[in-house]
Scaffold this active site. Structure first.
Site, PDB file in Angstrom:
ATOM      1  CG  ASP A   8      -0.334   0.159   2.542  1.00 19.24           C
ATOM      2  OD1 ASP A   8       0.914   0.282   2.606  1.00 19.24           O
ATOM      3  OD2 ASP A   8      -1.069   0.180   3.553  1.00 19.24           O
ATOM      4  CB  CYS A  67       0.988  -2.601   4.682  1.00 13.69           C
ATOM      5  SG  CYS A  67       0.764  -3.630   6.145  1.00 13.69           S
ATOM      6  CB  THR A  69       2.462  -2.927  10.999  1.00  7.66           C
ATOM      7  OG1 THR A  69       1.220  -3.380  10.450  1.00  7.66           O
ATOM      8  CG2 THR A  69       2.263  -1.609  11.741  1.00  7.66           C
ATOM      9  CG  HIS A 100      11.117 -25.227  11.487  1.00 11.01           C
ATOM     10  ND1 HIS A 100      11.383 -25.132  12.831  1.00 11.01           N
ATOM     11  CD2 HIS A 100      12.204 -25.834  10.945  1.00 11.01           C
ATOM     12  CE1 HIS A 100      12.576 -25.661  13.100  1.00 11.01           C
ATOM     13  NE2 HIS A 100      13.099 -26.085  11.961  1.00 11.01           N
ATOM     14  CG  HIS A 135       9.285 -28.928  10.239  1.00 13.59           C
ATOM     15  ND1 HIS A 135       9.129 -28.364  11.491  1.00 13.59           N
ATOM     16  CD2 HIS A 135      10.578 -29.320  10.156  1.00 13.59           C
ATOM     17  CE1 HIS A 135      10.285 -28.412  12.139  1.00 13.59           C
ATOM     18  NE2 HIS A 135      11.180 -28.989  11.352  1.00 13.59           N
TER      19      HIS A 135
HETATM   20  C1  RB5 Z   1      -1.935   2.442   6.574  1.00 14.21           C
HETATM   21  O1  RB5 Z   1      -1.879   3.682   7.199  1.00 14.21           O
HETATM   22  C2  RB5 Z   1      -1.600   1.331   7.554  1.00 14.21           C
HETATM   23  O2  RB5 Z   1      -2.688   1.108   8.385  1.00 14.21           O
HETATM   24  C3  RB5 Z   1      -1.221   0.081   6.796  1.00 14.21           C
HETATM   25  O3  RB5 Z   1      -0.131   0.350   5.980  1.00 14.21           O
HETATM   26  C4  RB5 Z   1      -0.805  -1.110   7.627  1.00 14.21           C
HETATM   27  O4  RB5 Z   1       0.169  -0.784   8.562  1.00 14.21           O
HETATM   28  C5  RB5 Z   1      -1.891  -1.929   8.214  1.00 14.21           C
HETATM   29  O5  RB5 Z   1      -1.685  -2.998   8.822  1.00 14.21           O
END
Ligand code: RB5
Length: 154
Positions: A8, A67, A69, A100, A135
């Site tokens: 994203d 993205c 996180t 694994h 596994h």
């Molecule tokens: C976008 O602002 C953010 O929420 C997205 O990139 C991500 O971190 C969501 O898990």
């Protein structure tokens, strides 16, 4: 080897650097991610699903999702049957996730780790091989949960 990559707006710059890194390694990259970091209206499930679909359909051997996180995009990818996606912020987890857990999609957060660490994570992940045996039994159990919503432990 063909690898699908999606991201994203939070992951555009990281994606560009990882694509260049992969291409230097001779990996063919299918980029289905957003290329506009100012586009805040893009929703990460689109890209997690897109990468997962290509892997599940055999159009790509592996996938990478980025993205902010790595969490949202990996959750979306994991909803596609046959996909085992994990968020990794360290090379050890990335390597073991292949050896694994036979992960076929790697995710990480562009707001969590830097690009050099991301490259190490990608390298460890790509260089590792699934070890099978016990596994595989555990992967089969995950597949059973995916198929039926239950786990028959007997
Ligand atoms: C976008 O602002 C953010 O929420 C997205 O990139 C991500 O971190 C969501 O898990």
């Amino acid at each position: 080897m063909k690898l699908a990559i999606g991201n994203d707006h939070a992951g555009v710059e990281m994606k560009n650097q990882i694509v260049a890194f992969l291409q230097e390694r001779g990996v063919e990259v299918i980029n289905i991610g957003n290329d506009d970091p100012t586009d805040r209206g893009d929703d990460y499930p689109i890209y997690g699903y897109g990468v997962a679909r290509l892997v599940a359909d055999g159009e790509a051997d592996l996938g990478i999702c980025i993205c902010g996180t790595g969490v949202g995009i990996s959750l979306a990818a994991n909803k596609v049957p046959g996909i085992r996606a994990c968020v990794c912020s360290d090379p050890y987890t990335a390597q073991l996730s292949r050896r694994h857990n036979n992960t076929n999609v790697l995710a990480f957060g562009a707001r969590v780790i830097g690009v050099e660490l991301a490259k190490m994570i990608v390298s460890e992940w790509l260089d590792a091989t699934f070890e099978g045996e016990r596994h595989q039994r555990r992967i089969d159990m995950i597949s059973e949960i995916e198929r039926t919503g239950r786990l028959n432990e007997g």
